[in-house]
Design an enzyme around this catalytic site. Sequence first.
Site, PDB file in Angstrom:
ATOM      1  N   LYS A  69       2.580  -8.718   3.289  1.00 33.65           N
ATOM      2  CA  LYS A  69       2.635  -8.486   1.757  1.00 33.65           C
ATOM      3  C   LYS A  69       3.824  -8.561   0.890  1.00 33.65           C
ATOM      4  O   LYS A  69       4.518  -8.400   1.567  1.00 33.65           O
ATOM      5  CB  LYS A  69       1.529  -7.278   1.690  1.00 33.65           C
ATOM      6  CG  LYS A  69       1.112  -6.593   0.266  1.00 33.65           C
ATOM      7  CD  LYS A  69       1.053  -5.089   0.729  1.00 33.65           C
ATOM      8  CE  LYS A  69       0.917  -4.497  -0.945  1.00 33.65           C
ATOM      9  NZ  LYS A  69       0.350  -2.781  -0.914  1.00 33.65           N
ATOM     10  N   SER A 138      -4.105  -2.047  -3.403  1.00 39.64           N
ATOM     11  CA  SER A 138      -2.686  -3.140  -3.916  1.00 39.64           C
ATOM     12  C   SER A 138      -2.806  -4.086  -3.289  1.00 39.64           C
ATOM     13  O   SER A 138      -1.884  -5.329  -3.546  1.00 39.64           O
ATOM     14  CB  SER A 138      -1.945  -2.694  -4.090  1.00 39.64           C
ATOM     15  OG  SER A 138      -1.461  -1.484  -3.081  1.00 39.64           O
ATOM     16  N   SER A 162      -5.383   1.221  -0.359  1.00 36.96           N
ATOM     17  CA  SER A 162      -4.966  -0.383  -0.566  1.00 36.96           C
ATOM     18  C   SER A 162      -5.202  -1.357   0.166  1.00 36.96           C
ATOM     19  O   SER A 162      -4.744  -2.028   0.363  1.00 36.96           O
ATOM     20  CB  SER A 162      -3.131  -0.335  -1.206  1.00 36.96           C
ATOM     21  OG  SER A 162      -3.296   0.474  -2.553  1.00 36.96           O
TER      22      SER A 162
END
Length: 430
Positions: A69, A138, A162
Amino acid sequence: MNLDNPPWVTTLIASRGDAQACASRLEQARARADELDPQLKAFTFRPDHYDGVDHAAAKPLAGMPIAVKDLIATADMPTTYGSPAYAGYLPAEDAEIVSRIRALGGIVFGKTVTTEFAWRQPGPTVNPWNPLHTPGGSSSGSAAAVGAGIVPLAVGTQTLGSVIRPAAYCGVVGYKPTHGRVPTAGAHPLSQSLDHIGFFAKRVEDVALAQALFVDGKADVLASIDAWNGAFTPRRPVSVGVIRTSLWSRADAQQQANFDQSIERLKAAGVEPHELELRVDLPVIVDALNTILQVEAHRNIGPVAAKHPDKVSDRMKALVEAGAAVPAAKYDEARALQKELSAQSAAFVGGYDVLVSPPATGGAPRGLDDTGDATFCAAWSFLGMPAVTIPSGRTADGMPLGLQLIGARDTDLSVLQFAAWAQATLPAFG
């Protein structure tokens, strides 16, 4: 979008291979990304070359392409935190989790899209099952990259929901370890008291490997992934606590029906389900969580918002402003409640082997302007308890649905063993 699972994805974690096999897997991952990512938009950056890759067969992650990420620092790749304020930023050193991946022979395949600073402003990623639907957030890109079969393992973060929610939306396994068990050093903080590092894969066994390496630190005894496959044993839970909460009505009819069907299938396989109420009503937990999140986001993101107001979204500005207005006493009370209840995580489980809950309010919503509702993840992030979501069905329009399993703090291995058994028992997309 072709989501047929490539054979190399399902076998990659099950074998270590030599340098030639590792190189072949990397090329196959690149070819799949080249084919799918122009539409999927899961990656912010992929290197042209992978220099210095260590294919040593003795290392547990030798040659494995792993997506990371873009909230997590990589010294050799741009890390933007999903914000224009950090466009082109190159950190001085890797995050702790990235250093561990590299030390174990893994390849950082590329950086995946995150919402802005892991909050609610979406990036461009679409859902691999239908590009008109959100992948969640997210950790949008990490969930989508695994869901599309580009990489077998991806790293994300969770503050509210997330990891668990986008995993459910994208039809993959998501695992959020006990809070603090995976170091967050080098991941941009949104709220340190809530932030977790987590993992995405197709199978529970594969996130369990991540748990062994990054949570339990068993790299020294895992000479190969072959050895790990013989060591990890799925287990059927005897009894489960069924958690609906007072906010059950937020789950749509299809999620509610799929949840009930999943419970019935587990019951038919010999599990005893018991309806269980949270020890503290969920709205109380959500209110305390939001207080902590707002204050710590103001501390962490406020300086950037003040320096670059034109490069920070209205959603982030609203969060930061809310945090600035929270009285210190209210924040202290919320943190005290979090510490008190976290210490009682075993009591939340109520003596059952594991808890089950929906991971989301339904399938991935249509549209790309919002990443979905984290209601059914919030308590477990607040309490820092390990959670796993597994695919459990589909909506009428073909979007994935999931089932979430939760355990007391530091019972990660048991939760994963129960989840592996449940994944083998439930129809993934029945």
